[in-house]
Design a protein around this motif. Structure first.
Motif, PDB file in Angstrom:
ATOM      1  N   TYR A 140       0.808  -1.236   0.000  1.00 23.69           N
ATOM      2  CA  TYR A 140       0.000   0.000   0.000  1.00 23.69           C
ATOM      3  C   TYR A 140       0.835   1.277   0.000  1.00 23.69           C
ATOM      4  O   TYR A 140       0.286   2.367  -0.130  1.00 23.69           O
ATOM      5  CB  TYR A 140      -0.930   0.018   1.225  1.00 23.69           C
ATOM      6  N   THR A 199       0.340   3.783  -2.980  1.00 25.71           N
ATOM      7  CA  THR A 199      -1.006   4.372  -2.987  1.00 25.71           C
ATOM      8  C   THR A 199      -1.155   5.397  -1.879  1.00 25.71           C
ATOM      9  O   THR A 199      -1.703   6.493  -2.097  1.00 25.71           O
ATOM     10  CB  THR A 199      -2.066   3.269  -2.817  1.00 25.71           C
ATOM     11  N   GLN A 224       0.732   8.581  -2.737  1.00 24.52           N
ATOM     12  CA  GLN A 224       0.036   9.343  -3.778  1.00 24.52           C
ATOM     13  C   GLN A 224      -1.132  10.143  -3.209  1.00 24.52           C
ATOM     14  O   GLN A 224      -1.314  11.320  -3.526  1.00 24.52           O
ATOM     15  CB  GLN A 224      -0.451   8.404  -4.885  1.00 24.52           C
ATOM     16  N   THR A 233      -7.951  -3.592  -0.868  1.00 26.26           N
ATOM     17  CA  THR A 233      -6.907  -3.546  -1.895  1.00 26.26           C
ATOM     18  C   THR A 233      -6.474  -2.096  -2.051  1.00 26.26           C
ATOM     19  O   THR A 233      -7.201  -1.177  -1.645  1.00 26.26           O
ATOM     20  CB  THR A 233      -7.432  -4.055  -3.246  1.00 26.26           C
ATOM     21  N   PRO A 234      -5.305  -1.860  -2.624  1.00 26.83           N
ATOM     22  CA  PRO A 234      -4.897  -0.475  -2.863  1.00 26.83           C
ATOM     23  C   PRO A 234      -5.928   0.290  -3.696  1.00 26.83           C
ATOM     24  O   PRO A 234      -6.189   1.474  -3.433  1.00 26.83           O
ATOM     25  CB  PRO A 234      -3.575  -0.637  -3.611  1.00 26.83           C
ATOM     26  N   ALA A 235      -6.529  -0.380  -4.679  1.00 25.00           N
ATOM     27  CA  ALA A 235      -7.532   0.278  -5.533  1.00 25.00           C
ATOM     28  C   ALA A 235      -8.759   0.686  -4.719  1.00 25.00           C
ATOM     29  O   ALA A 235      -9.319   1.778  -4.905  1.00 25.00           O
ATOM     30  CB  ALA A 235      -7.933  -0.652  -6.669  1.00 25.00           C
ATOM     31  N   LYS A 236      -9.190  -0.186  -3.796  1.00 28.16           N
ATOM     32  CA  LYS A 236     -10.352   0.135  -2.967  1.00 28.16           C
ATOM     33  C   LYS A 236     -10.052   1.288  -2.030  1.00 28.16           C
ATOM     34  O   LYS A 236     -10.890   2.177  -1.817  1.00 28.16           O
ATOM     35  CB  LYS A 236     -10.780  -1.090  -2.162  1.00 28.16           C
ATOM     36  N   LYS A 270      -7.912   3.686  -2.515  1.00 27.89           N
ATOM     37  CA  LYS A 270      -7.875   4.893  -3.349  1.00 27.89           C
ATOM     38  C   LYS A 270      -9.279   5.370  -3.689  1.00 27.89           C
ATOM     39  O   LYS A 270      -9.582   6.571  -3.624  1.00 27.89           O
ATOM     40  CB  LYS A 270      -7.078   4.602  -4.630  1.00 27.89           C
ATOM     41  N   GLN A 271     -10.158   4.425  -4.019  1.00 24.96           N
ATOM     42  CA  GLN A 271     -11.530   4.772  -4.382  1.00 24.96           C
ATOM     43  C   GLN A 271     -12.269   5.415  -3.207  1.00 24.96           C
ATOM     44  O   GLN A 271     -12.966   6.436  -3.383  1.00 24.96           O
ATOM     45  CB  GLN A 271     -12.274   3.516  -4.838  1.00 24.96           C
ATOM     46  N   GLU A 290     -10.722   9.004  -2.525  1.00 22.83           N
ATOM     47  CA  GLU A 290     -11.059   9.965  -3.586  1.00 22.83           C
ATOM     48  C   GLU A 290     -12.534  10.311  -3.577  1.00 22.83           C
ATOM     49  O   GLU A 290     -12.906  11.449  -3.879  1.00 22.83           O
ATOM     50  CB  GLU A 290     -10.648   9.379  -4.942  1.00 22.83           C
TER      51      GLU A 290
END
Length: 258
Positions: free
Chosen positions: A110, A113, A116, A245-248, A250-251, A254
């Motif tokens: 992570y 992410t 960022q 997850t890193p995508a979750k 981030k979502q 954001e």
């Protein structure tokens, strides 16, 4: 012997018996008072000993030195090391142990992410340091590494040094972080960190008491283990049915930033 004389002797014996009973009763009362006084004395002594013991504990705690939080630490009792802009709408709270393999796995997955999102001003992170591996495996690498990380915070280099420690984490049974020389060697990987001031802070254990207080807060917090990861107070890392997850991450951050 006349009847009158016999009555007189009988009366005398009765008076003597009564007097003896009175003396026995007085003796029993005297003994009772002595025992009671002794009990009170023992209880009083116990109280004094308790006070002495309590004060001795305070003296031992004070002898360990005052709790010196690293610069910029915040939150309850100054136990959180903040990273990111205060204006960020999302707060990620992370409890970690530098000897914890699962913590290193989390960081390696992570890290990018999180950096960022912090750089975008959308996320601020509050790091809390624990030392549970020292307790489980023995040694003091968790404490020494946590103190060194707090020293890096004093120097304004917490994030890069934090990352270096996890990137160079030894195997769990290996207490390599217990050696200050190793921690100073790794500080050489962070530009501008390995200074005489940082070296003294590490070698002196300047933040050891603060690290102990942080670990105590972790133990009292009832957390399941390290890493514990909370987004705005909600544990988002322990749900195995809906794994993070890193995508979750981030979502979620954001979405709140919009």
């Amino acid at each position: 012997m006349s009847e009158k004389n016999r009555e007189g002797k009988r009366a005398a014996r009765e008076r003597l018996a009564i007097e003896r009973e009175k003396q026995k009763a007085q003796e029993r009362r005297r003994r009772t008072l002595i025992v009671a006084a002794a009990v009170v004395g023992v209880l009083g002594l116990a109280a004094v000993i308790g006070v002495i013991a309590a004060n001795a504990g305070k003296d031992e705690k004070d002898a360990a030195g005052p709790v010196v939080a690293p610069k910029g630490a915040m939150g309850k009792d100054g136990l959180a090391i903040p990273v990111g802009k205060e204006s960020a709408k999302s707060t990620l709270t992370i409890w970690e142990d530098f000897r914890c393999p699962a913590c290193a796995q989390f960081e390696n997955m992570y890290r990018q992410t999180i950096h960022q999102l912090v750089d975008k001003g959308q996320l601020k992170v509050e790091y809390h340091l624990a030392t549970i591996i020292d307790g489980n495996m023995g040694g003091e690498g968790s404490v020494r590494a946590a103190n060194a990380a707090a020293c890096a915070q004093d120097a304004g280099k917490f994030t890069p040094y934090h990352d270096v420690l996890f990137q160079n984490q030894p195997p769990e049974p290996d207490d390599a972080f217990a050696k200050n020389d190793k921690l100073l060697e790794l500080a050489g990987k962070v530009e501008g960190l390995n200074t005489p001031t940082f070296e003294k802070c590490v070698n002196d254990g300047a933040h050891d008491s603060w690290v102990a207080r942080s670990n105590e807060a972790f133990q009292k917090g009832g957390f399941r283990g390290t890493p514990t990861v909370q987004l705005d107070g909600k544990d988002i890392f322990s749900d195995q049915k809906n794994p993070l997850t890193p995508a979750k991450l981030k979502q979620m951050v954001e979405a709140k930033a919009q």
